[in-house]
Design an enzyme around this catalytic site. Structure first.
Site, mmCIF file in Angstrom:
data_model
loop_
_atom_site.group_PDB
_atom_site.id
_atom_site.type_symbol
_atom_site.label_atom_id
_atom_site.label_comp_id
_atom_site.label_asym_id
_atom_site.label_seq_id
_atom_site.Cartn_x
_atom_site.Cartn_y
_atom_site.Cartn_z
ATOM 1 N N GLU A 12 0.850 -1.282 0.165
ATOM 2 C CA GLU A 12 0.047 -0.154 -0.020
ATOM 3 C C GLU A 12 0.699 1.311 -0.135
ATOM 4 O O GLU A 12 0.806 2.118 0.785
ATOM 5 C CB GLU A 12 -0.957 -0.078 1.270
ATOM 6 C CG GLU A 12 -1.857 -1.256 1.226
ATOM 7 C CD GLU A 12 -2.759 -1.160 2.685
ATOM 8 O OE1 GLU A 12 -3.859 -1.760 2.314
ATOM 9 O OE2 GLU A 12 -1.964 -1.013 3.549
HETATM 10 C C1 TNX Z 1 -4.087 -3.990 4.842
HETATM 11 S S1 TNX Z 1 -2.763 -6.312 4.326
HETATM 12 C C2 TNX Z 1 -2.809 -3.707 5.362
HETATM 13 C C3 TNX Z 1 -2.551 -3.304 6.693
HETATM 14 C C4 TNX Z 1 -3.994 -3.173 7.472
HETATM 15 C C5 TNX Z 1 -4.768 -4.310 7.274
HETATM 16 C C6 TNX Z 1 -6.044 -4.133 8.051
HETATM 17 C C7 TNX Z 1 -1.446 -5.151 4.179
HETATM 18 C C8 TNX Z 1 -0.292 -5.838 3.754
HETATM 19 N N1 TNX Z 1 -1.828 -4.098 4.486
HETATM 20 O O1 TNX Z 1 -1.861 -2.198 7.005
HETATM 21 O O2 TNX Z 1 -3.616 -3.341 8.690
HETATM 22 O O3 TNX Z 1 -5.213 -4.250 5.663
HETATM 23 O O4 TNX Z 1 -6.626 -5.375 7.513
#
Ligand code: TNX
Length: 527
Positions: free
Chosen positions: A340
């Site tokens: 992300e």
């Molecule tokens: C997505 S999964 C994220 C996390 C959040 C999570 C909450 C991922 C690699 N990144 O930063 O905590 O969703 O479900």
């Protein structure tokens, strides 16, 4: 010897130990039983042959192991768990020759039918338990099986001293996947060393072998880095919701590594980058690539922070961070996050991942990253962790990388069970206990070859949880099912059979004070 088996205080069956088939498979009794095939073992072992008799565990039992340090430690671990769980003080290797009537042998052998490093064989006879394994890790997995076979209460009412009957027979067992992990996010909320240890200890009971710690995020940096002290003096003082945060000193981190290693689990550190880096950038603004005003962050949004991928200082910083962590982290893997990074330009992101991979390799580690890292030209020794982009997992696998399977819709422990659950999120799915169990990591990503799959991991993000009780509410019982998805081949998995064995975990869950979610989808009370 005459032996009676008691169920809930009532003698329901009397039999003679030593005579096989004393529990006729037709006699319907619940737990305990001398039918090994009915035992509440999770993960379910590969092969089991019941002998319908029992080994009587009592205070005269001794443990003998192969004389190497690692096997002795496995014997001592078993003795400690039997000591605290059943109040029996069993000697380990007290003398070479034993005249004891009852012995648990734990020994190394190279002639095992199965060749996986964690394979083991367990022969339970009337007067001995023989546990053999090629490695101490195999023996360690084997003693978890043994622990699961010991009834909660002594159940031989005619023995002169308390005696716990362990069903006899033979088990041959080995894991389906080499990697069986759980992740804990200690960045969104901080968890103390004791809380983390409690989680690791429970996971070890279900034969997990990897514990991944998400150590940094926008809301906090949780590991002391001596060359960049403000990461923790400034960057560790916050968490989601405005609580006090916290961090591990390097000594405490080493303590966690050692605690996991005693349980034959590797601890994989994650420093999430180039996004999810607000806490680091707030501590050292020179690292920041957004150009925006920096504030500490206690919310739950993602995707707004980034390191400056074009700045040399960022790579000097990362070289220090990765060097310091690699020096105290024996795992062959170092997780760089990489998820992300919405505030990083795509070209910068690719450049960054490729540069950081070199730094990770320079410090003797293999890079792991969330599936986005496959956008870069990563080396085949690096590992991609699937969470939401099958195409990137397929791309990484086509380049020779191994994949850890952690789909958010199936394996995310922070997803709510249902609309009633107190903690958790539901952006990916609601994941009830049976849905968490009823899928196959080997086929989840269509077209992903079996050989490319390193294993399965269940991540627990901590936006909505901040202590052991809340952690356990989300993790259990689902993490118990993921243990079976990692260990037991798909052909041997069946929800109804699993559900009964899950109910059989109640004595363990209750006596260890584990705040599991009593899902309506599980018939918790025996009929
Ligand atoms: C997505 S999964 C994220 C996390 C959040 C999570 C909450 C991922 C690699 N990144 O930063 O905590 O969703 O479900």
């Amino acid at each position: 010897m005459k032996t009676s088996i008691v169920f809930k205080g009532t003698i329901v069956l009397t039999c003679f130990l030593g005579i096989t088939a004393c529990t006729s498979p037709k006699v319907k009794i619940n737990y305990p039983t001398t039918d090994l095939s009915q035992a509440a073992l999770i993960p379910k072992p590969l092969n089991m042959a019941p002998a319908y008799s029992a080994f009587g565990l009592d205070s005269t039992t001794v443990i003998l192991t192969t004389a190497t340090e690692d096997f002795k430690k496995v014997g001592q671990f078993l003795a400690e768990k039997i000591g605290s769980g059943w109040d029996l003080n069993l000697p380990v290797n007290a003398s070479e020759e034993t005249t004891a009537e009852r012995t648990i042998f734990i020994y190394q052998t190279d002639s095992l039918a199965m060749d996986a490093p964690e394979a083991y064989e367990l022969y339970i006879n009337n007067d001995s338990v023989l546990l053999s394994a090629r490695t101490a890790s195999g023996a360690f997995r084997g003693i978890q099986t043994l622990r699961q076979l010991i009834p909660e209460q002594p159940n031989d009412t005619l023995a002169p001293q308390p005696m716990w009957l362990i069903p006899s027979g033979r088990i041959e067992d080995a894991p389906n996947f080499a990697y069986r992990g759980a992740m804990l996010d200690v960045a969104r909320h901080f968890f103390t060393v004791e809380e983390v240890k409690k989680y690791i200890d429970i996971l070890a009971y279900y034969k997990y072998n990897a514990f991944h710690m998400h150590l940094t995020d926008d809301q906090g940096w949780r590991l002391e880095i001596k060359s960049w002290p403000k990461l923790t003096t400034v960057g560790a003082q916050t968490e989601v919701g405005g609580g006090p945060g916290g961090f591990y000193t390097q000594e405490e981190f080493k303590e966690l590594v050692a605690y996991a290693a005693e349980r034959h689990m590797q601890l994989i550190p994650e420093v999430d980058m180039p996004g999810h880096t607000n806490a680091a950038c707030f501590a050292y603004p020179i690292l920041d690539g957004t150009g925006k005003e920096l504030k500490n962050y206690t919310g739950t949004r993602v995707g707004f922070s980034t390191f400056d991928a074009q700045k040399d200082t960022v790579y000097t910083f990362l070289d220090d961070v990765i060097r310091e962590i690699a020096a105290i982290s024996p795992s062959p893997y170092f997780h760089i996050g990489g998820d992300e990074s919405h505030a990083t330009k795509k070209g910068d992101y690719i450049y960054f991942v490729e540069k950081v991979e070199q730094i990770v390799q320079k410090h003797g580690k293999r890079m792991v990253g969330w599936n986005e890292i496959a956008q870069a030209n990563i080396s085949s020794s690096s590992v991609a962790q699937l969470w939401n982009e099958p195409h990137n997992a397929l791309k990484a696998a086509a380049n020779g990388s191994k994949i850890i399977v952690s789909p958010a819709t199936k394996a995310y422990l922070d997803m709510q069970y249902d609309t009633e659950s107190k903690y958790g999120l539901h952006w990916a799915a609601y994941i009830p206990v049976d849905d968490a169990y009823n899928w196959d990591p080997a086929t989840f990503v269509e077209g992903l070859p079996r050989e490319s799959i390193l294993g399965i991991e269940a991540p627990l993000w901590s936006e909505t949880i901040s202590n052991s009780a809340e952690l356990e509410y989300l993790a259990f019982p689902r993490a118990i099912g993921y243990a079976e998805l990692g260990w037991t081949p798909a052909e041997q998995r069946d929800w109804e059979d699993y559900e009964k064995r899950l109910v059989g975990q109640l004595p363990f869950l209750n006596s260890n004070n584990i705040n599991f979610y009593r899902s309506q989808r599980v018939a918790w009370e025996n009929p």
